[in-house]
Design a protein around this motif. Structure first.
Motif, PDB file in Angstrom:
ATOM      1  N   LEU A  46     -21.022 -13.889  58.175  1.00 56.21           N
ATOM      2  CA  LEU A  46     -19.675 -13.517  57.737  1.00 56.21           C
ATOM      3  C   LEU A  46     -19.614 -13.151  56.257  1.00 56.21           C
ATOM      4  O   LEU A  46     -18.735 -12.412  55.826  1.00 56.21           O
ATOM      5  CB  LEU A  46     -18.701 -14.671  58.034  1.00 56.21           C
ATOM      6  CG  LEU A  46     -17.241 -14.299  58.180  1.00 56.21           C
ATOM      7  CD1 LEU A  46     -17.039 -13.277  59.279  1.00 56.21           C
ATOM      8  CD2 LEU A  46     -16.405 -15.527  58.446  1.00 56.21           C
ATOM      9  N   LEU A  55     -14.163 -16.774  54.234  1.00 55.74           N
ATOM     10  CA  LEU A  55     -13.095 -17.169  55.155  1.00 55.74           C
ATOM     11  C   LEU A  55     -11.837 -17.538  54.394  1.00 55.74           C
ATOM     12  O   LEU A  55     -10.724 -17.236  54.816  1.00 55.74           O
ATOM     13  CB  LEU A  55     -13.552 -18.354  56.004  1.00 55.74           C
ATOM     14  CG  LEU A  55     -14.457 -17.955  57.152  1.00 55.74           C
ATOM     15  CD1 LEU A  55     -15.122 -19.170  57.750  1.00 55.74           C
ATOM     16  CD2 LEU A  55     -13.648 -17.227  58.213  1.00 55.74           C
ATOM     17  N   LEU A  56     -12.032 -18.180  53.245  1.00 59.38           N
ATOM     18  CA  LEU A  56     -10.853 -18.560  52.462  1.00 59.38           C
ATOM     19  C   LEU A  56     -10.066 -17.314  52.080  1.00 59.38           C
ATOM     20  O   LEU A  56      -8.843 -17.262  52.240  1.00 59.38           O
ATOM     21  CB  LEU A  56     -11.283 -19.321  51.208  1.00 59.38           C
ATOM     22  CG  LEU A  56     -10.165 -19.728  50.267  1.00 59.38           C
ATOM     23  CD1 LEU A  56      -9.207 -20.675  50.977  1.00 59.38           C
ATOM     24  CD2 LEU A  56     -10.702 -20.378  49.004  1.00 59.38           C
ATOM     25  N   SER A  57     -10.794 -16.274  51.631  1.00 58.47           N
ATOM     26  CA  SER A  57     -10.077 -15.069  51.216  1.00 58.47           C
ATOM     27  C   SER A  57      -9.450 -14.365  52.402  1.00 58.47           C
ATOM     28  O   SER A  57      -8.320 -13.890  52.341  1.00 58.47           O
ATOM     29  CB  SER A  57     -11.005 -14.121  50.459  1.00 58.47           C
ATOM     30  OG  SER A  57     -12.110 -13.818  51.269  1.00 58.47           O
ATOM     31  N   VAL A  58     -10.193 -14.320  53.528  1.00 58.09           N
ATOM     32  CA  VAL A  58      -9.629 -13.704  54.731  1.00 58.09           C
ATOM     33  C   VAL A  58      -8.386 -14.478  55.161  1.00 58.09           C
ATOM     34  O   VAL A  58      -7.346 -13.934  55.494  1.00 58.09           O
ATOM     35  CB  VAL A  58     -10.675 -13.688  55.872  1.00 58.09           C
ATOM     36  CG1 VAL A  58     -10.030 -13.245  57.175  1.00 58.09           C
ATOM     37  CG2 VAL A  58     -11.819 -12.763  55.514  1.00 58.09           C
ATOM     38  N   TYR A  59      -8.512 -15.796  55.098  1.00 52.80           N
ATOM     39  CA  TYR A  59      -7.431 -16.670  55.552  1.00 52.80           C
ATOM     40  C   TYR A  59      -6.183 -16.497  54.695  1.00 52.80           C
ATOM     41  O   TYR A  59      -5.074 -16.372  55.184  1.00 52.80           O
ATOM     42  CB  TYR A  59      -7.934 -18.109  55.498  1.00 52.80           C
ATOM     43  CG  TYR A  59      -7.077 -19.101  56.211  1.00 52.80           C
ATOM     44  CD1 TYR A  59      -6.557 -20.194  55.548  1.00 52.80           C
ATOM     45  CD2 TYR A  59      -6.804 -18.950  57.567  1.00 52.80           C
ATOM     46  CE1 TYR A  59      -5.780 -21.117  56.211  1.00 52.80           C
ATOM     47  CE2 TYR A  59      -6.030 -19.871  58.235  1.00 52.80           C
ATOM     48  CZ  TYR A  59      -5.521 -20.947  57.564  1.00 52.80           C
ATOM     49  OH  TYR A  59      -4.751 -21.842  58.229  1.00 52.80           O
ATOM     50  N   VAL A  99      -9.976 -20.753  61.238  1.00 52.90           N
ATOM     51  CA  VAL A  99      -9.745 -19.347  60.894  1.00 52.90           C
ATOM     52  C   VAL A  99     -10.581 -18.441  61.785  1.00 52.90           C
ATOM     53  O   VAL A  99     -10.102 -17.445  62.328  1.00 52.90           O
ATOM     54  CB  VAL A  99     -10.114 -19.083  59.420  1.00 52.90           C
ATOM     55  CG1 VAL A  99      -9.855 -17.635  59.076  1.00 52.90           C
ATOM     56  CG2 VAL A  99      -9.342 -19.998  58.528  1.00 52.90           C
ATOM     57  N   ARG A 104     -14.274  -7.444  53.568  1.00 56.06           N
ATOM     58  CA  ARG A 104     -12.943  -7.750  54.090  1.00 56.06           C
ATOM     59  C   ARG A 104     -11.916  -6.650  53.798  1.00 56.06           C
ATOM     60  O   ARG A 104     -10.766  -6.758  54.196  1.00 56.06           O
ATOM     61  CB  ARG A 104     -12.449  -9.099  53.574  1.00 56.06           C
ATOM     62  CG  ARG A 104     -12.185  -9.174  52.105  1.00 56.06           C
ATOM     63  CD  ARG A 104     -11.835 -10.598  51.712  1.00 56.06           C
ATOM     64  NE  ARG A 104     -11.620 -10.709  50.307  1.00 56.06           N
ATOM     65  CZ  ARG A 104     -10.481 -10.421  49.708  1.00 56.06           C
ATOM     66  NH1 ARG A 104      -9.453 -10.025  50.407  1.00 56.06           N
ATOM     67  NH2 ARG A 104     -10.372 -10.535  48.406  1.00 56.06           N
ATOM     68  N   MET A 106     -12.101 -24.539  51.072  1.00 56.04           N
ATOM     69  CA  MET A 106     -11.736 -24.789  52.478  1.00 56.04           C
ATOM     70  C   MET A 106     -12.883 -25.515  53.176  1.00 56.04           C
ATOM     71  O   MET A 106     -14.040 -25.190  52.992  1.00 56.04           O
ATOM     72  CB  MET A 106     -11.486 -23.446  53.185  1.00 56.04           C
ATOM     73  CG  MET A 106     -11.196 -23.626  54.649  1.00 56.04           C
ATOM     74  SD  MET A 106     -11.057 -22.039  55.457  1.00 56.04           S
ATOM     75  CE  MET A 106      -9.443 -21.587  54.891  1.00 56.04           C
ATOM     76  N   ASN A 149      -5.335 -13.983  53.025  1.00 49.05           N
ATOM     77  CA  ASN A 149      -4.720 -12.677  53.251  1.00 49.05           C
ATOM     78  C   ASN A 149      -4.028 -12.574  54.588  1.00 49.05           C
ATOM     79  O   ASN A 149      -2.989 -11.965  54.718  1.00 49.05           O
ATOM     80  CB  ASN A 149      -5.792 -11.590  53.175  1.00 49.05           C
ATOM     81  CG  ASN A 149      -6.067 -11.237  51.732  1.00 49.05           C
ATOM     82  OD1 ASN A 149      -5.203 -11.384  50.893  1.00 49.05           O
ATOM     83  ND2 ASN A 149      -7.279 -10.810  51.456  1.00 49.05           N
ATOM     84  N   LEU A 173      -9.600 -15.376  64.490  1.00 49.73           N
ATOM     85  CA  LEU A 173     -10.187 -14.030  64.559  1.00 49.73           C
ATOM     86  C   LEU A 173     -10.837 -13.796  65.924  1.00 49.73           C
ATOM     87  O   LEU A 173     -10.735 -12.716  66.504  1.00 49.73           O
ATOM     88  CB  LEU A 173     -11.222 -13.850  63.452  1.00 49.73           C
ATOM     89  CG  LEU A 173     -10.667 -13.761  62.027  1.00 49.73           C
ATOM     90  CD1 LEU A 173     -11.802 -13.809  61.015  1.00 49.73           C
ATOM     91  CD2 LEU A 173      -9.853 -12.489  61.847  1.00 49.73           C
ATOM     92  N   SER A 177     -12.528 -23.613  58.224  1.00 43.02           N
ATOM     93  CA  SER A 177     -13.117 -22.303  58.481  1.00 43.02           C
ATOM     94  C   SER A 177     -13.231 -22.038  59.974  1.00 43.02           C
ATOM     95  O   SER A 177     -13.020 -20.924  60.426  1.00 43.02           O
ATOM     96  CB  SER A 177     -14.514 -22.234  57.855  1.00 43.02           C
ATOM     97  OG  SER A 177     -14.419 -22.460  56.480  1.00 43.02           O
TER      98      SER A 177
END
Lengths: 381, 180
Positions: free
Chosen positions: B50, A144-148, B9, B55, B1, A150, B13, B6
């Motif tokens: 996830l 999630l950190l990487s998705v976030y 985020v 990604r 994070m 980006n 999505l 999370s």
């Protein structure tokens, strides 16, 4: 004797697939009828099943196109997030139970609480599940950190806060903003107020007062329209977006205010043409309640961003102050201010303030929702 | 994070893809409440898995992949006919949603403009039947009574109406022609 021609295989597949879907969608609702439709579906060959799939999809999308329901979307999201939170909480407290739990939260047929399925895990399996869950959560957090980073940089910077506000403005949710403008005229200062109802980025209704009374300008995203204040005047409608400015002027909105009623453009410009600083979070007087579906409530402080124009802003404001919801990114209040450059008339200040949460009726962004049914409509194209 | 971060985020999505997922599920699940339960289940599974999401790829097809397995599992448990699909049907759904994703617009609702044009252009008596069914949500017996036609005649109208919508979408190149 003439034989009946065989249907083309493609047409035949289409007919058979659509007929089964018709029985399933439009036939009797009893279990026997549904089971019979399923039996016919299972007997279809692959081309017919593909046609059946298309018919099912068209039905689902037609429902959505003709009856958009953002409130239902909100409810689904809130339920899903509540279930995820419950799952994470269970993982912390009793991971074996969490791992087994996928029971719906607050479904139509269940109480609004998470109902974990009974655990059948042995102690060793439970330990593995604990470790598995911890690893899963940690990995998920990293992904999630990487998705976030980006896609949605954290609002630790003013730029990120403005970007999140722009993204929030583009989501298909219902909002009402109250517009208040202070202007300097040749003889005296005056104020202008309006209501701006929004659904996502492309649907809006602006209700403002002009010399003849309240007028409305709006768009359902495809057709743009103008309901003049005088009830005898015909409603104007058309697909040319360029007419909106003339209609706003005709209704009586101050010309100088027009460019700043598009929150999305305003936020985009704020991000690119202003020096942004993150100001101290602080309570905002008259702030609306938290939007539906927010992850937490209470502690009503807001992210506050201050923007100073990098160079001569022309007609754009010299300073912008933006308060955003730290959870959703939504712009709660935007205040634009202009210095006196000797121009008349001129805007001194314009504020867009988010009003209490709303859900507009499906047809709210069509002109028909805002005038008598027998009022004439003049179509421009 | 943090986990709380999370959540935020993931909620973003979820919001972005909720309309697509709801339409996907509602397409094959007859009961709206059951479709909502499967929506929730899909999202919980997506959250839990996830770390398997690549990604570099788009999120929507991955989410539909999860939904597909959730729907097929539900089909095995549910009464026969509650869910009308098989793996091939859901794969066809997936292809079609990918075609929709190419449409201009940031959200599914914006991307449905082409379908709205086709709905506007739908000739009578099909247009009225389709609008009353999907906009006013009239059930078959009530709708047949309103239109003063038999239930079989109404079913034909709705079937023809949906077929004409598909033809219109194919003419507009919104949907590709289906191979046989």
């Amino acid at each position: 004797m003439n034989a009946t021609p065989e249907p083309h295989p493609r047409d035949d597949a289409k007919r058979r697939g659509e007929a089964v879907v018709s029985d399933w969608l439009d036939g009797p609702r009893g279990p026997a009828a549904l089971a019979a439709a399923a039996e016919r579906f299972e007997a279809l060959d692959e081309p017919a099943r593909r046609r059946a799939a298309d018919a099912l999809l068209i039905a689902s999308l037609a429902r959505r196109a003709l009856r958009p329901d953002p409130a239902a979307d909100e409810r689904r999201i809130a339920r899903a997030m509540a279930a995820i939170r419950a799952n994470v909480a269970l993982a912390s407290a009793a991971p074996d139970r969490a791992a087994a739990s996928l029971a719906p939260v607050a479904s139509a047929t269940s109480p609004p609480v998470a109902v974990p399925a009974p655990s059948v895990a042995s102690p060793r399996r439970a330990t593995r599940a604990t470790r598995g869950w911890l690893v899963l959560l940690a990995t998920a957090a990293l992904v999630l950190l990487s998705v976030y980073v980006n896609r949605h940089p954290p609002a630790a910077t003013a730029q990120a806060a403005v970007r999140r506000a722009t993204e929030a403005a583009e989501r298909s949710l219902d909002h009402r903003y109250l517009v208040h403008a202070t202007l300097t005229g040749p003889l005296q200062d005056w104020t202008w107020d309006a209501r701006l109802d929004l659904r996502g980025a492309n649907q809006f209704v602006l209700a403002g007062r002009g010399p003849a009374g309240e007028f409305l300008v709006g768009s359902d995203g495809r057709e743009h329209w103008f309901v003049p204040a005088l009830s005898l005047a015909p409603v104007r409608a058309g697909r040319d977006k360029g007419r909106l400015a003339a209609w706003l002027r005709e209704g009586g909105s101050p010309d100088v205010a027009q460019p700043f009623l598009d929150l999305r453009s305003l936020l985009a410009r704020l991000e690119s043409r202003y020096t942004l600083t993150l100001a101290d979070a602080e309570p905002l007087p008259n702030a609306p309640p938290r939007p539906r579906g927010a992850l937490a409530d209470g502690n009503a402080t807001w992210t506050r961003v201050r923007g100073e124009a990098k160079d001569d802003p022309g007609p754009w404001p010299d300073t912008v102050e933006l308060w955003c919801d730290p959870q959703t990114g939504q712009a709660v209040r935007t205040t634009l201010a202009w210095r006196d450059r000797g121009l008349v008339p001129r805007l001194r200040e314009l504020t867009l303030q988010l009003d209490a949460p709303v859900v507009w009726p499906p047809d709210w962004f069509t002109h028909a929702a805002h005038h008598a049914p027998d009022r004439p409509v003049s179509r421009a194209d | 994070m943090s986990v709380v971060g999370s959540h935020e985020v993931f909620e973003i999505l979820t919001r972005e893809h909720a309309p697509m997922l709801a339409a996907y599920l509602r397409g094959v699940v007859r009961d709206p409440a059951a479709a909502d339960d499967l929506f929730q289940e899909t999202m919980v599974v997506a959250w839990r898995t996830l770390d398997r999401f690549d990604r570099t790829r788009p999120f929507a097809p991955w989410l539909r992949g999860i939904a597909k397995h959730v729907v097929l599992a539900h089909r095995r448990k549910a009464a026969r006919g509650e869910v009308l699909c098989d793996e091939a049907t859901l794969d066809q759904f997936d292809r079609r949603f990918e075609e929709w994703r190419e449409r201009p617009g940031d959200t599914l609702d914006e991307q449905l403009d082409g379908l709205r044009d086709c709905l506007d252009a739908l000739h009578e008596p099909f247009g009225e039947a389709v609008r009353l069914r999907y906009r006013d949500e009239l059930e078959t017996p009530e709708l047949a009574k309103r239109l003063n036609v038999s239930i079989e005649a109404l079913k034909k109208r709705l079937q023809r109406g949906r077929a004409k919508l598909q033809e219109c979408l194919e003419r507009k190149r919104i949907l590709a022609d289906s191979p046989t």
